[in-house]
Write a protein that holds these residues in place. Structure first.
Motif, PDB file in Angstrom:
ATOM      1  N   TYR A 104      66.475   6.268  71.596  1.00 49.17           N
ATOM      2  CA  TYR A 104      65.109   6.060  71.117  1.00 49.17           C
ATOM      3  C   TYR A 104      64.751   4.584  71.013  1.00 49.17           C
ATOM      4  CZ  TYR A 104      64.408  11.003  70.443  1.00 49.17           C
ATOM      5  OH  TYR A 104      64.255  12.345  70.678  1.00 49.17           O
ATOM      6  N   ILE A 105      65.728   3.753  70.724  1.00 53.92           N
ATOM      7  CA  ILE A 105      65.467   2.310  70.710  1.00 53.92           C
ATOM      8  C   ILE A 105      65.094   1.834  72.112  1.00 53.92           C
ATOM      9  CG2 ILE A 105      66.542   0.037  70.464  1.00 53.92           C
ATOM     10  CD1 ILE A 105      68.167   1.237  68.121  1.00 53.92           C
ATOM     11  N   PHE A 106      65.863   2.265  73.101  1.00 55.81           N
ATOM     12  CA  PHE A 106      65.542   1.900  74.485  1.00 55.81           C
ATOM     13  C   PHE A 106      64.231   2.539  74.935  1.00 55.81           C
ATOM     14  CE2 PHE A 106      70.189   0.937  74.980  1.00 55.81           C
ATOM     15  CZ  PHE A 106      70.017  -0.382  75.347  1.00 55.81           C
ATOM     16  N   SER A 107      63.926   3.715  74.397  1.00 59.55           N
ATOM     17  CA  SER A 107      62.661   4.376  74.731  1.00 59.55           C
ATOM     18  C   SER A 107      61.473   3.577  74.217  1.00 59.55           C
ATOM     19  CB  SER A 107      62.644   5.789  74.131  1.00 59.55           C
ATOM     20  OG  SER A 107      61.404   6.428  74.387  1.00 59.55           O
ATOM     21  N   GLY A 183      67.263   6.768  86.891  1.00 61.09           N
ATOM     22  CA  GLY A 183      65.825   6.646  86.688  1.00 61.09           C
ATOM     23  C   GLY A 183      65.033   7.049  87.916  1.00 61.09           C
ATOM     24  N   PHE A 184      65.537   6.651  89.077  1.00 59.39           N
ATOM     25  CA  PHE A 184      64.789   6.913  90.312  1.00 59.39           C
ATOM     26  C   PHE A 184      64.659   8.403  90.608  1.00 59.39           C
ATOM     27  CE2 PHE A 184      64.373   7.320  94.950  1.00 59.39           C
ATOM     28  CZ  PHE A 184      63.247   6.539  95.148  1.00 59.39           C
ATOM     29  N   ILE A 185      65.697   9.181  90.337  1.00 57.70           N
ATOM     30  CA  ILE A 185      65.599  10.611  90.653  1.00 57.70           C
ATOM     31  C   ILE A 185      64.586  11.319  89.756  1.00 57.70           C
ATOM     32  CG2 ILE A 185      67.969  10.779  91.501  1.00 57.70           C
ATOM     33  CD1 ILE A 185      68.066  12.609  88.656  1.00 57.70           C
ATOM     34  N   HIS A 186      64.215  10.664  88.651  1.00 62.64           N
ATOM     35  CA  HIS A 186      63.220  11.270  87.763  1.00 62.64           C
ATOM     36  C   HIS A 186      61.788  10.857  88.105  1.00 62.64           C
ATOM     37  CE1 HIS A 186      66.817  12.021  85.283  1.00 62.64           C
ATOM     38  NE2 HIS A 186      66.129  13.000  84.760  1.00 62.64           N
ATOM     39  N   ILE A 187      61.631   9.923  89.040  1.00 64.68           N
ATOM     40  CA  ILE A 187      60.273   9.491  89.402  1.00 64.68           C
ATOM     41  C   ILE A 187      59.951   9.672  90.879  1.00 64.68           C
ATOM     42  CG2 ILE A 187      60.326   7.751  87.569  1.00 64.68           C
ATOM     43  CD1 ILE A 187      60.400   5.647  89.963  1.00 64.68           C
ATOM     44  N   TYR A 188      60.976   9.952  91.696  1.00 63.06           N
ATOM     45  CA  TYR A 188      60.740   9.868  93.148  1.00 63.06           C
ATOM     46  C   TYR A 188      59.757  10.907  93.657  1.00 63.06           C
ATOM     47  CZ  TYR A 188      63.681  13.864  94.534  1.00 63.06           C
ATOM     48  OH  TYR A 188      64.195  15.112  94.731  1.00 63.06           O
ATOM     49  N   LEU A 202      60.111   4.042  85.766  1.00 61.88           N
ATOM     50  CA  LEU A 202      61.504   3.758  86.072  1.00 61.88           C
ATOM     51  C   LEU A 202      62.179   3.081  84.880  1.00 61.88           C
ATOM     52  CD1 LEU A 202      63.666   3.875  88.312  1.00 61.88           C
ATOM     53  CD2 LEU A 202      62.866   1.643  89.088  1.00 61.88           C
ATOM     54  N   PHE A 203      61.400   2.314  84.120  1.00 64.21           N
ATOM     55  CA  PHE A 203      61.940   1.673  82.917  1.00 64.21           C
ATOM     56  C   PHE A 203      62.327   2.718  81.869  1.00 64.21           C
ATOM     57  CE2 PHE A 203      59.502  -1.838  84.741  1.00 64.21           C
ATOM     58  CZ  PHE A 203      60.405  -2.886  84.624  1.00 64.21           C
ATOM     59  N   SER A 204      61.494   3.729  81.721  1.00 59.28           N
ATOM     60  CA  SER A 204      61.754   4.771  80.721  1.00 59.28           C
ATOM     61  C   SER A 204      63.037   5.527  81.021  1.00 59.28           C
ATOM     62  CB  SER A 204      60.571   5.733  80.664  1.00 59.28           C
ATOM     63  OG  SER A 204      60.810   6.765  79.725  1.00 59.28           O
ATOM     64  N   TYR A 205      63.125   6.069  82.221  1.00 58.36           N
ATOM     65  CA  TYR A 205      64.297   6.869  82.579  1.00 58.36           C
ATOM     66  C   TYR A 205      65.519   5.989  82.842  1.00 58.36           C
ATOM     67  CZ  TYR A 205      60.969  10.698  83.004  1.00 58.36           C
ATOM     68  OH  TYR A 205      60.012  11.640  82.738  1.00 58.36           O
ATOM     69  N   GLY A 206      65.285   4.802  83.397  1.00 60.14           N
ATOM     70  CA  GLY A 206      66.400   3.907  83.668  1.00 60.14           C
ATOM     71  C   GLY A 206      67.073   3.420  82.388  1.00 60.14           C
ATOM     72  N   LEU A 207      66.284   3.057  81.382  1.00 60.99           N
ATOM     73  CA  LEU A 207      66.854   2.607  80.120  1.00 60.99           C
ATOM     74  C   LEU A 207      67.512   3.762  79.365  1.00 60.99           C
ATOM     75  CD1 LEU A 207      64.201   0.023  78.863  1.00 60.99           C
ATOM     76  CD2 LEU A 207      66.518  -0.424  79.674  1.00 60.99           C
ATOM     77  N   MET A 208      66.991   4.962  79.561  1.00 53.65           N
ATOM     78  CA  MET A 208      67.654   6.128  78.994  1.00 53.65           C
ATOM     79  C   MET A 208      69.043   6.288  79.620  1.00 53.65           C
ATOM     80  SD  MET A 208      66.542  10.162  79.109  1.00 53.65           S
ATOM     81  CE  MET A 208      64.902   9.809  78.496  1.00 53.65           C
ATOM     82  N   GLY A 209      69.110   6.148  80.932  1.00 48.91           N
ATOM     83  CA  GLY A 209      70.399   6.217  81.614  1.00 48.91           C
ATOM     84  C   GLY A 209      71.343   5.123  81.154  1.00 48.91           C
ATOM     85  N   PHE A 210      70.782   3.931  80.867  1.00 47.46           N
ATOM     86  CA  PHE A 210      71.591   2.824  80.374  1.00 47.46           C
ATOM     87  C   PHE A 210      72.181   3.159  79.003  1.00 47.46           C
ATOM     88  CE2 PHE A 210      71.723  -1.563  78.395  1.00 47.46           C
ATOM     89  CZ  PHE A 210      72.858  -1.961  79.078  1.00 47.46           C
ATOM     90  N   ALA A 211      71.407   3.826  78.154  1.00 46.12           N
ATOM     91  CA  ALA A 211      71.911   4.251  76.847  1.00 46.12           C
ATOM     92  C   ALA A 211      73.068   5.232  77.008  1.00 46.12           C
ATOM     93  CB  ALA A 211      70.788   4.897  76.025  1.00 46.12           C
ATOM     94  N   PRO A 225      78.135  11.155  76.262  1.00 47.26           N
ATOM     95  CA  PRO A 225      76.779  11.074  76.822  1.00 47.26           C
ATOM     96  C   PRO A 225      76.188  12.444  77.151  1.00 47.26           C
ATOM     97  CG  PRO A 225      78.412  10.205  78.371  1.00 47.26           C
ATOM     98  CD  PRO A 225      79.096  10.351  77.051  1.00 47.26           C
ATOM     99  N   ILE A 226      77.025  13.414  77.497  1.00 47.57           N
ATOM    100  CA  ILE A 226      76.509  14.769  77.715  1.00 47.57           C
ATOM    101  C   ILE A 226      75.897  15.308  76.425  1.00 47.57           C
ATOM    102  CG2 ILE A 226      77.192  17.184  78.075  1.00 47.57           C
ATOM    103  CD1 ILE A 226      79.137  16.225  80.207  1.00 47.57           C
ATOM    104  N   THR A 227      76.612  15.126  75.307  1.00 43.71           N
ATOM    105  CA  THR A 227      76.111  15.596  74.013  1.00 43.71           C
ATOM    106  C   THR A 227      74.803  14.908  73.639  1.00 43.71           C
ATOM    107  OG1 THR A 227      78.380  16.010  73.246  1.00 43.71           O
ATOM    108  CG2 THR A 227      76.663  15.870  71.564  1.00 43.71           C
ATOM    109  N   ILE A 228      74.743  13.596  73.826  1.00 41.69           N
ATOM    110  CA  ILE A 228      73.518  12.841  73.527  1.00 41.69           C
ATOM    111  C   ILE A 228      72.381  13.292  74.434  1.00 41.69           C
ATOM    112  CG2 ILE A 228      72.476  10.544  73.424  1.00 41.69           C
ATOM    113  CD1 ILE A 228      75.335   9.442  73.014  1.00 41.69           C
ATOM    114  N   HIS A 229      72.671  13.478  75.697  1.00 44.80           N
ATOM    115  CA  HIS A 229      71.686  13.907  76.684  1.00 44.80           C
ATOM    116  C   HIS A 229      71.135  15.288  76.313  1.00 44.80           C
ATOM    117  CE1 HIS A 229      70.708  13.548  81.268  1.00 44.80           C
ATOM    118  NE2 HIS A 229      69.703  14.095  80.609  1.00 44.80           N
TER     119      HIS A 229
END
Length: 247
Positions: A104-107, A183-188, A202-211, A225-229
């Motif tokens: 959520y911080i990255f979001s 991130g890209f697979i969520h916007i392509y 790409l920033f939204s999904y990419g930073l989520m992936g970074f988290a 990360p599976i649990t968080i996801h």
């Protein structure tokens, strides 16, 4: 050092992952499932409801891809699950506090950037809009897909395969690439449809992936990360459902 992580992918598993699984996940399985659905609709087995057909396509494409990922990475997945269980309470508690908080911080950071780049009142994330549409058509199957199947499949691919493979050579590069591709697979889909505003998301999904990759780096087992996801997607579904009820 890479030995902080549970499990190892050998050369054969990496080859199968990149050469076989990725094409299956990105193109082959969705194309086959789409053809099967088309034939079932043509011969009257399935009703002609575009939204439900989209739900079925996502559900069965994800499920088949997940089965393929499990077959290829079986030992790796088992080793990671064993490490996750060794400190089960700690891993679950960390995921539900620091882990989800980082998402959520990255979001928040991503939303600030997005609002600086585009007018969000007239441009929305195509992936999110489509998800909400499908959720309205079949809540049960979309919960199964988004809360169970997608988090496992995406973490096995983007953190387990891509991040772990690249991290051996350069940790920063591994974080950047795995997050970008995630991130890209969520916007392509929206991007290839001609909506260039999707690039901002790409920033939204990419930073989520970074988290997620940071959580993997911190705890050393892919099931964190599976649990968080899973938790993140469950909260997203719950918010949409409550909004529809009290709207």
């Amino acid at each position: 050092m890479d030995n902080q992580f549970a499990g190892q992918l050998n050369g054969k598993q990496k080859a199968w992952g990149f050469i076989v699984l990725l094409p299956l996940y990105f193109y082959v399985i969705p194309a086959v499932v789409n053809f099967v659905i088309y034939m079932l609709v043509k011969y009257g087995v399935l009703p002609v409801d575009q939204n439900m057909l989209g739900v079925y396509l996502n559900l069965f494409s994800g499920l088949l891809s997940l089965i393929c990922a499990y077959v290829i990475f079986k030992d790796f997945i088992k080793d990671n699950f064993i490490k996750f269980k060794e400190h089960l309470f700690e891993n679950v508690a960390w995921s539900m506090t620091f882990g989800i908080a980082s998402v959520y911080i990255f979001s928040i950071i991503a939303n600030i950037i997005i609002n600086l780049l585009i007018d969000t009142s007239s441009h929305s994330a195509a992936n999110q809009t489509l998800f909400e549409t499908y959720l309205g058509s079949s809540m049960l199957w979309m919960i199964v897909q988004s809360v169970i199947i997608a988090p496992m499949l995406e973490e096995f691919i983007f953190r387990g395969l891509i991040f772990r493979t690249l991290r051996k050579y350069n940790k920063v590069f591994a974080h950047i690439v795995s997050s970008f591709v995630f991130g890209f697979i969520h916007i392509y889909t929206g991007l290839f449809a001609g909506d260039l505003s999707q690039l901002a998301y790409l920033f939204s999904y990419g930073l989520m992936g970074f988290a997620f990759s940071l959580a993997y780096e911190k705890k050393g087992t892919i099931f964190v990360p599976i649990t968080i996801h899973m938790l993140n997607n469950f909260i997203a579904v719950a918010i949409i459902v409550f909004q529809s009820i009290f709207h």
